[in-house]
Design a protein around this motif. Structure first.
Motif, PDB file in Angstrom:
ATOM      1  N   HIS A   1      72.733  61.623   6.782  1.00  0.00           N
ATOM      2  CA  HIS A   1      73.096  61.962   5.397  1.00  0.00           C
ATOM      3  C   HIS A   1      72.926  63.438   5.046  1.00  0.00           C
ATOM      4  O   HIS A   1      73.360  63.868   3.985  1.00  0.00           O
ATOM      5  N   HIS A   2      72.288  64.236   5.922  1.00  0.00           N
ATOM      6  CA  HIS A   2      72.213  65.690   5.669  1.00  0.00           C
ATOM      7  C   HIS A   2      73.033  66.497   6.674  1.00  0.00           C
ATOM      8  O   HIS A   2      72.898  67.712   6.739  1.00  0.00           O
TER       9      HIS A   2
ATOM     10  N   ASP B   1      74.468  61.867  -2.646  1.00  0.00           N
ATOM     11  CA  ASP B   1      73.085  62.375  -2.618  1.00  0.00           C
ATOM     12  C   ASP B   1      72.996  63.718  -3.339  1.00  0.00           C
ATOM     13  O   ASP B   1      72.187  63.910  -4.247  1.00  0.00           O
TER      14      ASP B   1
ATOM     15  N   HIS C   1      68.307  55.968   1.985  1.00  0.00           N
ATOM     16  CA  HIS C   1      68.530  57.206   2.746  1.00  0.00           C
ATOM     17  C   HIS C   1      67.293  58.086   2.881  1.00  0.00           C
ATOM     18  O   HIS C   1      67.097  58.732   3.887  1.00  0.00           O
ATOM     19  N   ASP C   2      66.416  58.106   1.859  1.00  0.00           N
ATOM     20  CA  ASP C   2      65.222  58.978   1.901  1.00  0.00           C
ATOM     21  C   ASP C   2      63.938  58.171   2.049  1.00  0.00           C
ATOM     22  O   ASP C   2      62.884  58.618   1.610  1.00  0.00           O
TER      23      ASP C   2
ATOM     24  N   HIS D   1      63.286  64.157   7.923  1.00  0.00           N
ATOM     25  CA  HIS D   1      63.272  62.887   7.195  1.00  0.00           C
ATOM     26  C   HIS D   1      64.468  61.979   7.490  1.00  0.00           C
ATOM     27  O   HIS D   1      64.301  60.756   7.486  1.00  0.00           O
TER      28      HIS D   1
HETATM   29 FE   LIG Z   1      67.621  63.187   2.201  1.00  0.00          FE
END
Ligand SMILES: [Fe+2]
Ligand SMILES: [Fe+2]
Length: 319
Positions: free
Chosen positions: A243-244, A272, A191-192, A218
């Motif tokens: 995911h954010h 997360d 994810h990151d 990101h």
């Molecule tokens: Fe993230």
């Protein structure tokens, strides 16, 4: 003029097997460009000395020269094949020591290269497959595995923990299909990914203002990196891109509302944030699991409330 060999970090854990002749010359790093040979090829490795390096001196990798790298890669590939066989045939507690080695290799593959390549994607897939299989049988083993991540840099530790935690949250949300669980876990692991590759450029290219833009971007940048890999399922890319996002519309990058956010991305968002809050960081004490859940529930609509409640219940918290 003598040619200066290029050194590659390799997993020290991978070598920790009793009475094995060393497959290549091994070096340790003394300073930025100074390496000292500590073993000759075919020497018998002193496992206790290595264990001491690892546990007390906090030396987690040793180095080989470029010429030995192909051979090292073959050994790592074999270790991944062995993991696949063990996942299908062995008990979780038997798989665990091998899985720890695999994680070490996976992290070093990314550290050593500063980017990801096809094989890393395949290996990450093997890692999540094993985790999904272990979690189905014995969840305590994965808690142990998480503790073994302590020596990794924050970004890697975070990716690994989110990957495992995503499976736990997905289970709480009653996701049962193994393939879907693996996709969610891979989304959690990757994810990151843009933040990890940023680490390699940070020193010379990214200024503080640029850094905050870079954080907001990101998810999109991570998804773009992954689009370059045909083997990564589109579902994984969608998880990474979203995911954010937050159900109340205050997330980023798109500000999507509840049902517009891909369901597995809502699962990874919870994994997360929860992982972030319970992991020690510089100048921050980690929260207890219960405190983390309470904090996540405080902002209305920041997370999918139904999944969050199920996750809290799975952890035996009364909410
Ligand atoms: Fe993230
Ligand atoms: Fe994250």
């Amino acid at each position: 003029m003598e040619r200066i060999p290029q050194f590659y970090p390799i997993s020290l854990k991978l070598l920790l097997e009793k009475e094995k002749p060393c497959p290549f010359d091994l070096y340790v790093q003394r300073s930025e460009d100074k390496f000292t040979k500590i073993y000759n090829k075919d020497d018998i490795l002193d496992v206790e000395r290595f264990q001491n390096y690892y546990d007390n001196k906090k030396v987690f990798s040793v180095y080989i020269i470029q010429e030995a790298y192909e051979q090292y890669k073959t050994i790592v590939d074999q270790a991944f094949i062995h993991l696949k066989i063990m996942t299908e045939n062995s008990k979780p507690q038997e798989i665990m020591p091998h899985l720890e080695k695999i994680v070490d290799c996976l992290v070093l593959d990314i550290v050593g290269q500063g980017n990801i390549e096809d094989k890393v994607v395949y290996k990450a897939g093997s890692f999540v497959k094993t985790c999904v299989s272990i979690l189905a049988q014995d969840s305590n083993q994965l808690a142990k595995l998480i503790r073994s991540f302590n020596n990794y840099d924050y970004c890697f530790k975070h990716s690994l923990i989110v990957s495992i935690m995503s499976i736990v949250v997905a289970k709480a949300a009653k996701v049962k299909n193994t393939k879907v669980l693996e996709i969610i876990a891979l989304g959690g692991f990757l994810h990151d990914i843009a933040l990890i590759t940023d680490e390699f450029e940070k020193e010379n290219t990214l200024k503080p203002q640029k850094m905050s833009d870079s954080i907001r971007e990101h998810p999109t940048r991570s998804a773009e990196i992954l689009m370059g890999f045909p083997d990564i399922p589109s579902e994984v890319i969608q998880i990474v891109a979203q995911h954010h996002e937050m159900p109340n519309g205050s997330g980023y990058p798109k500000g999507l509302y509840l049902n517009a956010i891909y369901y597995p991305a809502r699962i990874v968002a919870i994994a997360d944030r929860f992982s972030f809050l319970i992991t020690p960081r510089e100048n921050h004490n980690p929260m207890k699991g219960f405190e983390a859940i309470v904090e996540m529930m405080q902002v209305k609509g920041a997370y999918d409330s139904q999944i969050l409640v199920e996750f809290a219940r799975l952890l035996n918290f009364k909410v």
